[in-house]
Every structure is written in C-alpha cells, then in structure tokens.
Design a protein around this motif. Sequence first.
Motif, PDB file in Angstrom:
ATOM      1  N   ASN A 182      13.527  52.987 -52.908  1.00 26.58           N
ATOM      2  CA  ASN A 182      13.457  53.065 -54.363  1.00 26.58           C
ATOM      3  C   ASN A 182      12.388  54.059 -54.813  1.00 26.58           C
ATOM      4  O   ASN A 182      12.593  54.843 -55.754  1.00 26.58           O
ATOM      5  N   PHE A 183      11.246  54.064 -54.124  1.00 30.38           N
ATOM      6  CA  PHE A 183      10.178  55.003 -54.468  1.00 30.38           C
ATOM      7  C   PHE A 183      10.639  56.443 -54.315  1.00 30.38           C
ATOM      8  O   PHE A 183      10.448  57.271 -55.217  1.00 30.38           O
ATOM      9  N   VAL A 184      11.259  56.760 -53.189  1.00 31.17           N
ATOM     10  CA  VAL A 184      11.695  58.131 -52.955  1.00 31.17           C
ATOM     11  C   VAL A 184      12.780  58.531 -53.959  1.00 31.17           C
ATOM     12  O   VAL A 184      12.795  59.663 -54.468  1.00 31.17           O
ATOM     13  N   GLU A 185      13.691  57.629 -54.263  1.00 32.90           N
ATOM     14  CA  GLU A 185      14.714  57.920 -55.282  1.00 32.90           C
ATOM     15  C   GLU A 185      14.064  58.220 -56.632  1.00 32.90           C
ATOM     16  O   GLU A 185      14.502  59.114 -57.367  1.00 32.90           O
ATOM     17  N   CYS A 186      12.999  57.472 -56.962  1.00 29.24           N
ATOM     18  CA  CYS A 186      12.351  57.663 -58.254  1.00 29.24           C
ATOM     19  C   CYS A 186      11.501  58.925 -58.290  1.00 29.24           C
ATOM     20  O   CYS A 186      11.300  59.508 -59.363  1.00 29.24           O
TER      21      CYS A 186
END
Length: 439
Positions: free
Chosen positions: A365-369
Amino acid sequence: MPVARRTFLKRSAAVAVGAGLSGSLPLILKSRPVAPSDTVRIGAIGINGMGWTNVRSHLKLPSVEIAAICDVDSSVLERRAKELAEMQDTKATLHTDFRELLDTKDIDAVIVATPDHWHSLMAMMACEAGKDVYLEKPLANSIAECSMITQAADHFNRVMQIGQWQRSGPHWDEAMAFVQSGKLGNVRTAKAWAYQGWMKNIPVREDAPVPAGVDYDMWLGPAPSRAFNPNRFHFNFRWFWDYAGGLMTDWGVHLIDMVLYGMEAIAPRAVLSAGGPFAYPEGGMETPDTQQAVFEYDGFTMLWEHAAGIDNGPYGRNHGVAFIGNQGTLVVDRRGWLVIPEGEKMEAVPFTPATDNGLDLHTKNFVECIKSREAPACPPETAWLAAVNAHMGNIAFKTGRKVYWDHSKQSFKGDDEANALIQPHFREPWAPPKISQQE
C-alpha cells in the motif's frame, strides 16, 4: 495529485483497495524486470531488527529497489549488505550517518526503523529532504513529537506510512465492520492486551566500553548523554524511558489503534495506570514489565494490560482486542476473529481465520501511494491517535494518579507534572526542522 491529509478516522479509497488484496505476495527474487521509470528507490535507516523485516517485505514488490542502507553499527551494516546482495542485483550504498543517505538525490523514500527517540527527527528531516517515509511505530516518543511529525508530512506534502500494519489487514477490517454494525449491542468496554512470554528477565549490567564499529554518539542522538550500557542497546532500548515507552507504546499502539478504529473514538477524558517490575523485581528494565491502564472515553472504557514472561492473556490469547457489548463480545487478534454471544441474545460467529499478511499488504500500500500520491492505510494522523493515547497511559503511570485530558488544548487539565511530560527534550545540537504553520 496531492496527498490527501487530515483524514483522522476515515480510510481512503486506496486503503480499501489495498485491504482487498491477497496476502500471498511473490517471494523475493533477484531478477525483477521493471522499467527504471517505474522503480521506487528506497533507503533504509536502522536495519538490525524490524527495519530489516521491513526491507524484506518491500523487496517482495518487483518495482522496489533498496538503494541505500544505514546503521550506526558497522557490523550490522556489513552483515545486511551481504544479505541484500543475495536479494537484488543492484548494489546499495552503505552509510553510518543517515544525513548522507537523505542527501542522496535519486532516493524516493526511506524506511525509518530506529529506536523510538529518533523517529520524529529522522522522519521530519526525511520529509524536508523530499523523501516519502515508511516510519516504524510508534509514531514518536512523546505527545508533542507526534504532532510535529504530522505537521511536517503535511507541510512538505510527503506520503508517510506508519508501521501499524493492522490497518492493512482485511480480517481486522471485517471485525471492525462487525463492531460498528451494532450487532454487539451497546459496547460498554473494550480490552486490549499484550502478554509476551518470550520476554525474559534482563539482568542488571554494568556500563561498558562502546563496541568497536559503533557510533554511539549518533545512536544516542537527541537522547540524554550517558555511558554505554549493553542493556540499553539494540533491541532492549524499548525498555528504557530515554528511548521508548515499553510495551505500552511497542505493542500498545497496534492494539489501541484497533480500539479507536472500532469505536470511532479519538481521545479519552481521563486515564489512570498502575504496574511495575512484578515479573522480574530484580531486573534491569525501567519500563514496567506488568502494567494496566484504564481509559475513560465518552460512552465506554478501554482497559489496556501487558505482562512480560507469560502468554496466557484474556480469552486465552497472548495479544488481542475485545469489544464487550450487551449482546455479545467480539475478540480479534492477528490470527483471526470470533464473536461470543451473551447467552441467547445473539448468534455466535465462529472463529474466522486471517488469510492475509498484514505487513506485506501494508508495504505494498505504501509503494502504491508513493506512485498515486494518495493517503496510505496508516498516515501520521491515524498513528497520532494511537500514539497519543498510549503516551497518556505512560504519563498516568509516571505521575501515579488519574490524569484528565483536554483534547482541544492538547494538554492535561491543571496538571503541571503531567504536562511537563508532553514535550521532548532534544540533546544539542539536534533540533527539528523549522516548519511554518499551515492554514
């Protein structure tokens, strides 16, 4: 698109998408054919324990490259460099001073997994350097620092994910939805606990020479200057007030966060706490190995408890959260959740096992954001709530009395001693970046 901020209790759409993903992520592979323009280059600061676990989780994503690693202990740095070479083809730069890593222009984001007393300064300096941040929990080592980090992420418009990875676990979302459905009836009490049988006694040890290859002054950083003691170094830092808040802020922020999520609560009106070195009376820890705290919110109470050296906690679980309603009780931990009915007032819900890997979903989720510039699953505003509540529990313990919180003023009512514990005291020359007030 700018980062969506000030979302204290509402989950972003990106979080909902991330929570529905499968917990089965690919294994770490050296060959990851991703275009350079799609690659997220990450630097990791503090790589001995959970920091390395975070590195390994991020490397399960094909688009991630660990471009730099940093640790004040050269033996840790050398060991991790060798391990990293087995995980990816590209070579990471090595640093013992995190400021050199932050000055690297082609790093997009950093993982900060240092002792808690470093969290605020490193996170804020990373934001100032234009890096997005994956910050280990707790958000910070004092109430005031929690607000400082939140302001910095907002001011510098950075994506910041805090490592309270229950926020990315689908089974936690399912359990919280059940709590909020009203099926439990009026929830009058929530319990959160961490019974940690692996925690053995830490004998008192004498001060000792600084180990070879360790930059101890940098390790201390903003903490008070004192002689090196092996009890206070590496993993065990969390049992000393200079650097952390014991199990209350270690496990507490994970589980108190879920109480706040399920009950849609923000801050208590009052807190009292008691405990001490009851498991290991002759041990070397400063923080209590046994502690209970009662938090009074509008309409319900929360009971926190932790215990070192034993595993048989409430409902036979060594950690968890329970929501006790008039109709039944929901119990949830990292393994899954169930509902125990109150007599014949409702139907039982059998144990529903977790099928997700919350940490891997959280780093994904962090990398997607980073790419979308949306708010992550656990932005600093959300982590701020859990950390402030946990710190209030420790402040009540330290003062030895019930403390009363004024949320609008972010201070305790008529209690100079408690209010003195809100602010950090940074050792010179360390100081946070200057940040102008935001409208």
